[in-house]
Design a protein around this motif. Structure first.
Motif, PDB file in Angstrom:
ATOM      1  N   ILE A  40      35.826  28.473  43.192  1.00 14.54           N
ATOM      2  CA  ILE A  40      34.786  29.490  43.333  1.00 14.54           C
ATOM      3  C   ILE A  40      35.010  30.567  42.274  1.00 14.54           C
ATOM      4  N   ASP A  41      33.963  30.823  41.515  1.00 12.62           N
ATOM      5  CA  ASP A  41      33.927  31.849  40.470  1.00 12.62           C
ATOM      6  C   ASP A  41      33.515  33.164  41.145  1.00 12.62           C
ATOM      7  N   ALA A  42      34.491  34.028  41.453  1.00 12.86           N
ATOM      8  CA  ALA A  42      34.236  35.260  42.205  1.00 12.86           C
ATOM      9  C   ALA A  42      34.412  36.490  41.313  1.00 12.86           C
TER      10      ALA A  42
ATOM     11  N   ILE B 271      36.868  37.898  36.699  1.00 14.30           N
ATOM     12  CA  ILE B 271      36.449  36.702  37.404  1.00 14.30           C
ATOM     13  C   ILE B 271      37.719  36.100  38.002  1.00 14.30           C
ATOM     14  N   ALA B 272      37.764  36.009  39.315  1.00 13.81           N
ATOM     15  CA  ALA B 272      38.872  35.354  39.999  1.00 13.81           C
ATOM     16  C   ALA B 272      38.404  33.952  40.372  1.00 13.81           C
ATOM     17  N   VAL B 273      39.048  32.951  39.818  1.00 15.97           N
ATOM     18  CA  VAL B 273      38.660  31.562  40.098  1.00 15.97           C
ATOM     19  C   VAL B 273      39.553  31.057  41.224  1.00 15.97           C
TER      20      VAL B 273
ATOM     21  N   GLY C  75      42.477  37.544  51.752  1.00 14.12           N
ATOM     22  CA  GLY C  75      43.792  37.318  51.178  1.00 14.12           C
ATOM     23  C   GLY C  75      43.941  35.939  50.576  1.00 14.12           C
ATOM     24  N   ALA C  76      42.852  35.396  50.018  1.00 14.12           N
ATOM     25  CA  ALA C  76      42.904  34.071  49.391  1.00 14.12           C
ATOM     26  C   ALA C  76      43.723  34.138  48.114  1.00 14.12           C
ATOM     27  N   ALA C  77      44.540  33.119  47.897  1.00 14.02           N
ATOM     28  CA  ALA C  77      45.433  33.113  46.738  1.00 14.02           C
ATOM     29  C   ALA C  77      44.675  32.763  45.466  1.00 14.02           C
ATOM     30  N   VAL C  78      45.098  33.404  44.368  1.00 14.43           N
ATOM     31  CA  VAL C  78      44.571  33.068  43.049  1.00 14.43           C
ATOM     32  C   VAL C  78      45.719  33.190  42.040  1.00 14.43           C
TER      33      VAL C  78
END
Length: 419
Positions: A168-170, A182-184, A215-218
């Protein structure tokens, strides 16, 4: 072969790609109406496209892709949209992220993404926030996790395609530096919840809805400075919507023509004994066909402008072109995008409404579901309102002002917040 015989010309890459994907497009079209009626997401259809290499169309052949140009890509996106415009729009974020990686600096990180695309991995889109966000603000945050990595926290809406994607491109803001990035994010991990809660009357199965990051990891390598994003991105995003409009027009021509061809009943005051021979009704179908032709040609022209912007970006990266020339190509792409949107949105939506004049009341049957063509076009046409673009194009014509290439949505100062 004698000297008087001519060699058959070799097929172009686009012709080969059309032939390759034709069976998938056919299967997609066969189930599109039922999926729309039932709001059934095209998970298997998108998976099949990815497995067949559709998501890697722009990836260079040296990295396992098809090496397609932007005009070739948009020709295929328009064909796909004529089968099911929901799927074209669902892949909008993916192809935009692919484009960004294509113009990024060469190196191991870029290569890793190109290899993922070639392997069939897809990227979804998650940029827009609703509710209390002010115009230009970003509430989604990226924070260091204390172990060399980062976490993403926030809620996004209009997360088109993310429910089908591997990544997901956030769009977010870092808590440590304030930088917009952009957090992928890996889509399948704890801390990511994707909902299919889009309730629009058209484009029902794009997988658009809420994406919640808790708190999703990136990984650090997957934080990309937003300021390095490819400069023709807004024109690119709009061009995909233009392909949706063009594909919807082509699909309407196909289905309304088939209905008229099969129609047995006519009216006593009609102009022929059979409806399919009535010159007035044939005229209506002809007008829809003409609009489909114009829409397709417009997408082709728009894609050429995007290709010029892409080639300029590559040339700048190679030191073969100056930044001023690249900026001019990006401005030209943005202008072409806006002009095309202004022209096509009312043209296609009006034509698809007019298509019903070729048939009678039975055409409004929910079992036939012919209204999905208008609903899909109307919904796609409501993205990035064209009335604002018309003013901007007018300013360009009168004053020579370039169009903005990045914009935001939110509540302005002094306005109540909301959707």
């Amino acid at each position: 072969m004698t000297s008087t015989e001519l060699e058959a010309p070799s097929r172009t890459r686009l012709e080969q790609l059309k032939e390759h994907f034709a069976p998938l497009f056919y299967d997609i079209a066969e189930g599109a109406s039922e999926r729309d009626s039932n709001r059934s997401l095209p998970r298997e259809q998108i998976k099949a496209l990815a497995s067949a290499g559709f998501g890697a169309l722009r990836v260079p052949e040296t990295h396992g892709g098809a090496g397609a140009t932007l005009p070739e890509l948009f020709a295929l996106l328009t064909l796909l949209a004529s089968a099911d415009p929901n799927i074209t729009q669902a892949l909008r974020g993916h192809f935009a992220f692919v484009e960004d990686r294509l113009v990024a600096a060469e190196g191991p990180e870029r290569d890793a993404w190109l290899d993922r695309f070639a392997a069939g991995e897809l990227v979804g889109n998650s940029w827009t926030e609703i509710g209390s966000v002010a115009l230009g603000e970003v509430n989604t945050r990226v924070a260091p996790d204390g172990n060399g990595g980062f976490t993403v926290t926030g809620t996004k809406y209009y997360s088109t395609g993310s429910i089908f994607a591997d990544w997901i491109d956030a769009y977010a803001e870092r808590t440590d530096t304030g930088q917009r990035v952009i957090a992928v994010v890996k889509a399948r991990q704890p801390g990511v919840v994707l909902e299919d809660d889009w309730d629009g009357f058209g484009q029902r199965t794009t997988g658009t809805g809420t994406a919640t990051f808790a708190g999703a990891a990136v990984e650090p390598a997957n934080l990309i400075d937003f300021d390095t994003r490819f400069k023709y991105q807004t024109a690119f995003y709009q061009a995909v919507l233009l392909a949706v409009l063009a594909g919807s027009a082509a699909a309407a021509e196909r289905d309304f023509a088939a209905e008229l061809r099969a129609r047995k009943r006519t009216f006593s005051h009609g102009a022929a004994e059979r409806a399919s021979d009535d010159p007035q009704l044939l005229q209506v179908i002809g007008e829809v066909s003409a609009v489909a032709f114009v829409a397709n040609a417009t997408v082709d022209s728009m894609a050429e402008a995007l290709e010029d912007a892409y080639q300029a970006a590559v040339a700048v990266r190679a030191g073969e072109l100056g930044v001023a020339e690249e900026e001019a190509a990006n401005d030209a792409a943005e202008l072409a995008s806006a002009q095309a949107q202004i022209a096509l949105t009312p043209l296609v939506t009006n034509a698809l409404s007019h298509a019903f004049d070729a048939l009678a009341a039975s055409a409004t049957s929910t079992a036939k579901n012919l209204d999905r063509h208008w609903r899909n076009a109307r919904t796609a046409g409501n993205h990035n309102p064209w009335v604002f673009k018309a003013r901007l194009v007018g300013e360009n014509a009168v004053h020579g002002w370039a169009l903005p290439r990045v914009w935001a949505i939110g509540a302005s100062a002094g306005s109540p917040t909301g959707s």
